[in-house]
Design a protein around this motif. Sequence first.
Motif, PDB file in Angstrom:
ATOM      1  N   UNK A   1     -44.657  29.931  80.263  1.00  0.00           N
ATOM      2  CA  UNK A   1     -44.709  28.142  79.778  1.00  0.00           C
ATOM      3  C   UNK A   1     -46.286  27.779  79.471  1.00  0.00           C
ATOM      4  N   UNK A   2     -47.084  28.522  79.957  1.00  0.00           N
ATOM      5  CA  UNK A   2     -48.286  28.322  79.434  1.00  0.00           C
ATOM      6  C   UNK A   2     -48.732  28.709  78.172  1.00  0.00           C
ATOM      7  N   UNK A   3     -47.973  30.396  77.472  1.00  0.00           N
ATOM      8  CA  UNK A   3     -48.841  30.207  76.421  1.00  0.00           C
ATOM      9  C   UNK A   3     -47.815  29.135  74.909  1.00  0.00           C
ATOM     10  N   UNK A   4     -46.938  29.458  76.046  1.00  0.00           N
ATOM     11  CA  UNK A   4     -45.744  27.944  74.757  1.00  0.00           C
ATOM     12  C   UNK A   4     -46.278  26.668  75.050  1.00  0.00           C
ATOM     13  N   UNK A   5     -46.967  26.126  75.993  1.00  0.00           N
ATOM     14  CA  UNK A   5     -47.790  24.771  75.487  1.00  0.00           C
ATOM     15  C   UNK A   5     -48.869  24.899  74.458  1.00  0.00           C
ATOM     16  N   UNK A   6     -49.492  26.164  75.043  1.00  0.00           N
ATOM     17  CA  UNK A   6     -51.372  26.128  74.193  1.00  0.00           C
ATOM     18  C   UNK A   6     -50.775  26.641  73.174  1.00  0.00           C
ATOM     19  N   UNK A   7     -50.065  27.014  72.480  1.00  0.00           N
ATOM     20  CA  UNK A   7     -49.233  27.691  71.075  1.00  0.00           C
ATOM     21  C   UNK A   7     -48.834  25.834  70.515  1.00  0.00           C
ATOM     22  N   UNK A   8     -48.411  25.658  70.842  1.00  0.00           N
ATOM     23  CA  UNK A   8     -47.617  24.434  70.518  1.00  0.00           C
ATOM     24  C   UNK A   8     -48.632  22.762  70.417  1.00  0.00           C
ATOM     25  N   UNK A   9     -49.983  22.725  70.663  1.00  0.00           N
ATOM     26  CA  UNK A   9     -51.006  22.167  71.250  1.00  0.00           C
ATOM     27  C   UNK A   9     -51.728  22.641  69.798  1.00  0.00           C
ATOM     28  N   UNK A  10     -52.198  23.990  70.084  1.00  0.00           N
ATOM     29  CA  UNK A  10     -52.306  24.614  68.771  1.00  0.00           C
ATOM     30  C   UNK A  10     -52.128  23.611  67.364  1.00  0.00           C
ATOM     31  N   UNK A  11     -51.066  24.295  67.273  1.00  0.00           N
ATOM     32  CA  UNK A  11     -49.923  23.752  65.701  1.00  0.00           C
ATOM     33  C   UNK A  11     -50.311  22.619  65.342  1.00  0.00           C
ATOM     34  N   UNK A  12     -49.840  21.685  66.727  1.00  0.00           N
ATOM     35  CA  UNK A  12     -50.695  19.922  66.858  1.00  0.00           C
ATOM     36  C   UNK A  12     -52.087  19.688  66.323  1.00  0.00           C
ATOM     37  N   UNK A  13     -53.018  20.560  66.495  1.00  0.00           N
ATOM     38  CA  UNK A  13     -54.340  19.981  66.404  1.00  0.00           C
ATOM     39  C   UNK A  13     -54.912  19.078  68.120  1.00  0.00           C
ATOM     40  N   UNK A  14     -54.131  19.511  68.909  1.00  0.00           N
ATOM     41  CA  UNK A  14     -54.707  18.922  70.038  1.00  0.00           C
ATOM     42  C   UNK A  14     -54.542  20.213  71.402  1.00  0.00           C
ATOM     43  N   UNK A  15     -55.298  21.627  71.239  1.00  0.00           N
ATOM     44  CA  UNK A  15     -56.052  22.204  71.570  1.00  0.00           C
ATOM     45  C   UNK A  15     -56.108  21.629  72.590  1.00  0.00           C
ATOM     46  N   UNK A  16     -57.536  20.595  71.877  1.00  0.00           N
ATOM     47  CA  UNK A  16     -58.730  20.121  73.469  1.00  0.00           C
ATOM     48  C   UNK A  16     -57.946  19.251  74.692  1.00  0.00           C
ATOM     49  N   UNK A  17     -56.707  18.564  74.275  1.00  0.00           N
ATOM     50  CA  UNK A  17     -56.288  17.511  75.213  1.00  0.00           C
ATOM     51  C   UNK A  17     -55.644  17.856  76.118  1.00  0.00           C
ATOM     52  N   UNK A  18     -55.448  18.984  76.428  1.00  0.00           N
ATOM     53  CA  UNK A  18     -53.907  19.250  77.281  1.00  0.00           C
ATOM     54  C   UNK A  18     -54.356  18.612  78.222  1.00  0.00           C
ATOM     55  N   UNK A  19     -55.315  18.220  79.622  1.00  0.00           N
ATOM     56  CA  UNK A  19     -54.971  17.389  80.119  1.00  0.00           C
ATOM     57  C   UNK A  19     -55.488  15.861  79.704  1.00  0.00           C
TER      58      UNK A  19
END
Length: 292
Positions: free
Chosen positions: A122-140
């Motif tokens: 799940x963590x890997x999928x979430x990180x990859x999905x946020x990176x794909x939409x340009x939001x990798x830095x705002x997960x929290x």
Amino acid sequence: MTLPRDDILLQFEQVAFRYADGNTGLDGCSLDILRGSRNALLGANGSGKTTLFQHANGLLRPTSGTVRYAGQPVDYGRNGLRELRSRVGMLFQNPDRQLFSASVAEDVSFGPLNLGLDDDTVRRRVAAALAAVGLAEIGERPVHQLSFGQKKRVCIAGVLAMHPELLVLDEPKAGLDPAMQADLLAILDDLHEQGMSILLSTHDVDFAYRWADHIHIMAAGRCVASFPAGELPQRTAELAAAGLPLPSVIPLHARLAAQGLVPAEPRPRSTDALLAMLPGALQPEEKPCTIA
């Protein structure tokens, strides 16, 4: 009865749907979505576009007719719907209908967790999905602090984390300024290049002609026409019957071609492509001279 084909990912066969209040949502609608294609669904408000989309991932069940995915009729049991929704991702017009967790990462992880995936996956999928939409830095970041455009991106990330084959988007450009629209379309183009099929609704005929591989026209709960986007200049009658205008580039190109200023073929599908056909137009590698 039409037999399913291997290249058809999603298929509607004479699908009808009537709401509890008696209003008709779909009326014998038939439509095919091909694997790996970009599809624009056009139609006036009330033509049945949103109802059709809600059938695409099992939110609604037909009153009659059949919805098929990958050649098989949709299974409306609990396991069947979970499988369908892992393969068909849905993006609503209003992102607030889709976001309900406290933080961005929590919201994106909701779908994969419901699939029963382990925490590391799940963590890997979430990180990859946020990176794909340009939001990798705002997960929290709290969801309520996001802009409207960022919320739409988070919704897309939540869908991508499910690893779908088909992405269905209801008016994805609604409420976005031109810069945010360009960012969203860049994301969709990247996803398509990776092999994802895309179906979206829009009122922007110019955009549909420029972007889509296939165009589908809805009216009164039916798909009244489906054709390759390049055929749109020959489909004026279907557009007019559905209350839709021609893309502006079509009459403009016809007038310039009649005056001998541009060739009649190939037909450009955007104003940028038309401008590039004009005599003396700058080629992509050329740059205008500047005076110091």
